[in-house]
Write a protein that holds these residues in place. Structure first.
Motif, PDB file in Angstrom:
ATOM      1  N   ASP A   1       4.512  -1.921  -6.624  1.00 30.92           N
ATOM      2  CA  ASP A   1       3.525  -2.848  -6.094  1.00 30.92           C
ATOM      3  C   ASP A   1       3.711  -4.241  -6.688  1.00 30.92           C
TER       4      ASP A   1
ATOM      5  N   SER B   1       5.521   4.233   2.033  1.00 26.63           N
ATOM      6  CA  SER B   1       6.028   5.395   2.777  1.00 26.63           C
ATOM      7  C   SER B   1       6.953   4.965   3.906  1.00 26.63           C
ATOM      8  N   ARG B   2       6.587   3.902   4.598  1.00 21.33           N
ATOM      9  CA  ARG B   2       7.419   3.365   5.687  1.00 21.33           C
ATOM     10  C   ARG B   2       8.746   2.830   5.142  1.00 21.33           C
TER      11      ARG B   2
ATOM     12  N   SER C   1       5.566   4.732  -4.980  1.00 18.55           N
ATOM     13  CA  SER C   1       6.139   5.943  -4.421  1.00 18.55           C
ATOM     14  C   SER C   1       7.630   6.010  -4.737  1.00 18.55           C
TER      15      SER C   1
ATOM     16  N   SER D   1       0.851  -1.188   0.000  1.00 10.74           N
ATOM     17  CA  SER D   1       0.000   0.000   0.000  1.00 10.74           C
ATOM     18  C   SER D   1       0.889   1.242   0.000  1.00 10.74           C
ATOM     19  N   LEU D   2       0.284   2.390  -0.166  1.00 12.37           N
ATOM     20  CA  LEU D   2       1.023   3.640  -0.073  1.00 12.37           C
ATOM     21  C   LEU D   2       1.610   3.794   1.330  1.00 12.37           C
ATOM     22  N   GLU D   3       0.868   3.380   2.339  1.00 11.56           N
ATOM     23  CA  GLU D   3       1.365   3.431   3.716  1.00 11.56           C
ATOM     24  C   GLU D   3       2.614   2.559   3.871  1.00 11.56           C
ATOM     25  N   ASP D   4       2.572   1.350   3.316  1.00 11.00           N
ATOM     26  CA  ASP D   4       3.745   0.464   3.352  1.00 11.00           C
ATOM     27  C   ASP D   4       4.924   1.124   2.643  1.00 11.00           C
TER      28      ASP D   4
END
Length: 137
Positions: free
Chosen positions: A37, A14-15, A44, A9-12
């Protein structure tokens, strides 16, 4: 039959990128860090201050390569030397295949769900940053 494919995900992403950026800063290697992905599509990307512009595409393509073949680019590169089983692979996929260190698949429960690619330093530096980024996943 239903087939499901997990993906970062975008959250993943970003981390993962934040961890890569932190490691790159720690070792003094301004870097480009990209996450793709499960389909090899860019989720990202960052280009740190003073990171090479020419490394933007390389970082994205390292991530693509790691996902496309589900192998670290460092390992693929070792098998892409003259006389080895994947010699010439870097000419496939319209030249997107990168055969030097810095691309690592991201796995969840043994399934590849994306990849990270890093470019901007030496192969050893790119690999170090990519490993730190992948560990954050």
């Amino acid at each position: 039959m239903t087939i499901s494919q997990l993906s970062v995900s975008l959250e993943d992403a970003s981390r993962v990128i934040a961890a890569g950026q932190a490691k790159a800063g720690e070792i003094g290697s301004p870097s480009n860090v990209a996450v793709v992905d499960a389909g090899g599509n860019l989720v990202s990307h960052i280009r740190m201050d003073h990171a090479w512009v020419g490394s933007i595409d390389i970082s994205i393509n390292k991530a693509f390569t790691a996902r496309a073949f589900d192998i670290a680019t460092k390992d693929l590169g070792e098998n892409a030397q003259p006389g080895q089983q994947f010699y010439g692979i870097q000419d496939s996929n319209h030249g997107r295949v990168m055969i030097f260190a810095g691309g690592i698949p991201l796995r969840h429960d043994g399934q590849v769900v994306g990849a990270v690619g890093v470019s901007g330093g030496s192969g050893e530096q790119d690999q170090t940053v990519a490993e730190a980024a992948a560990a954050a996943f």
